[in-house]
Scaffold this active site. Structure first.
Site, PDB file in Angstrom:
ATOM      1  N   ARG A  57       0.886  -1.181  -0.007  1.00 29.06           N
ATOM      2  CA  ARG A  57      -0.117  -0.140  -0.135  1.00 29.06           C
ATOM      3  C   ARG A  57       0.998   1.112   0.239  1.00 29.06           C
ATOM      4  O   ARG A  57       1.653   1.360   0.988  1.00 29.06           O
ATOM      5  CB  ARG A  57      -0.813   0.088   1.220  1.00 29.06           C
ATOM      6  N   THR A  74      -0.785   7.850  -1.286  1.00 24.26           N
ATOM      7  CA  THR A  74      -1.915   7.504  -2.078  1.00 24.26           C
ATOM      8  C   THR A  74      -2.940   6.419  -1.442  1.00 24.26           C
ATOM      9  O   THR A  74      -4.044   6.327  -1.503  1.00 24.26           O
ATOM     10  CB  THR A  74      -1.756   6.930  -3.457  1.00 24.26           C
ATOM     11  N   ASP A 122      -3.855 -10.072  12.686  1.00 26.11           N
ATOM     12  CA  ASP A 122      -2.964  -9.816  11.368  1.00 26.11           C
ATOM     13  C   ASP A 122      -2.973 -11.325  10.803  1.00 26.11           C
ATOM     14  O   ASP A 122      -2.134 -12.096  11.420  1.00 26.11           O
ATOM     15  CB  ASP A 122      -1.857  -9.063  11.356  1.00 26.11           C
ATOM     16  N   ASP A 176       0.935 -12.411  10.202  1.00 26.02           N
ATOM     17  CA  ASP A 176       1.820 -12.520  11.330  1.00 26.02           C
ATOM     18  C   ASP A 176       1.361 -13.760  11.968  1.00 26.02           C
ATOM     19  O   ASP A 176       2.291 -14.422  12.298  1.00 26.02           O
ATOM     20  CB  ASP A 176       1.293 -11.411  12.073  1.00 26.02           C
TER      21      ASP A 176
HETATM   22  N1  URA Z   1      -5.718  -7.957   7.081  1.00 26.88           N
HETATM   23  C1  URA Z   1      -5.361  -8.832   8.133  1.00 26.88           C
HETATM   24  O1  URA Z   1      -4.325  -9.637   8.279  1.00 26.88           O
HETATM   25  N2  URA Z   1      -6.156  -8.578   9.252  1.00 26.88           N
HETATM   26  C2  URA Z   1      -7.360  -7.565   9.067  1.00 26.88           C
HETATM   27  O2  URA Z   1      -8.104  -7.678  10.067  1.00 26.88           O
HETATM   28  C3  URA Z   1      -7.561  -6.844   7.999  1.00 26.88           C
HETATM   29  C4  URA Z   1      -6.590  -7.180   7.013  1.00 26.88           C
END
Ligand code: URA
Length: 209
Positions: free
Chosen positions: A104, A108, A200, A203
């Site tokens: 990302r 922008t 995440d 992760d």
């Molecule tokens: N990406 C992720 O890994 N978890 C989220 O909650 C949103 C985007």
């Protein structure tokens, strides 16, 4: 209008609940994601076209069916999408696998491509894009656009957890792409994490952080 398929099979829901639990470690998280991907793959591939063939059983010749034409390509969006590949490969071991990497842009907030390696004949294949978390939907939408630019016409998006805004993004940008998902959660928080979600996904799969 693209269709939303919520895979509410009890086994998928049970496994997802364990994945959501913050005390579930990476090994179990990865294993469960693989198992769910296999179960969801059964639905994602449900209407793959079949053709008639003739085979010989030990008893006699008989009419049978096989999946017709060029087969499947699985395209994970790096890096969390990788966690859904092995389950699908277990189901369809001859599938080819492409990879799309996006980040990302800080200014922008738009997705930017940093990696793309796809099978040569991707445009002839039935493509399943994998991305476990359908948050804003921007990266999945961008990846699908990349595939369409390469001529892909039969694309499906397979996610684990999403929110209504992410689903709306895909349905607006790609009305021809059906979405397969295990759960639609409540909303995105100020950091664009899904609530309640599972944190995440990258992760948790790879044990980073
Ligand atoms: N990406 C992720 O890994 N978890 C989220 O909650 C949103 C985007």
């Amino acid at each position: 209008m693209s269709q939303l398929h919520v895979i509410n099979h009890p086994l998928v829901q049970h496994k997802l609940s364990i994945m959501r639990d913050k005390n579930t470690g990476s090994k179990d998280f990865r294993g469960l994601l693989k198992e769910i991907s296999l179960l969801m793959g059964y639905e994602v591939t449900r209407d793959m076209p079949l053709e008639d063939i003739e085979i010989e059983t030990p008893i006699c010749r008989t009419a049978a069916k096989k999946v017709s034409g060029r087969k499947l390509a699985i395209v994970p969006i790096l890096r969390a999408g990788l966690g859904m590949v092995d389950g699908l490969l277990e189901l369809v071991p001859v599938a080819k696998v492409g990879h799309i990497g996006l980040y990302r842009d800080e200014q922008t907030h738009e997705p930017v491509e940093y990696y793309c390696k796809l099978p040569d004949d991707i445009e002839k294949r039935f493509v399943i894009v994998t991305d476990p978390m359908l948050a804003t939907g921007c990266s999945s939408s961008y990846a699908i656009s990349m595939l369409k630019k390469r001529g892909c016409r039969k694309i499906r998006l397979m996610c684990l957890v999403g929110v209504p805004e992410g689903i709306a993004t895909i349905q607006r940008d790609h009305p021809d792409v059906d979405i397969y998902i295990a759960a639609v959660d409540d909303h995105l928080n100020e950091n664009a994490y899904i609530v309640p979600g599972l944190g995440d996904a990258g992760d948790r799969i790879f044990g980073t952080k």
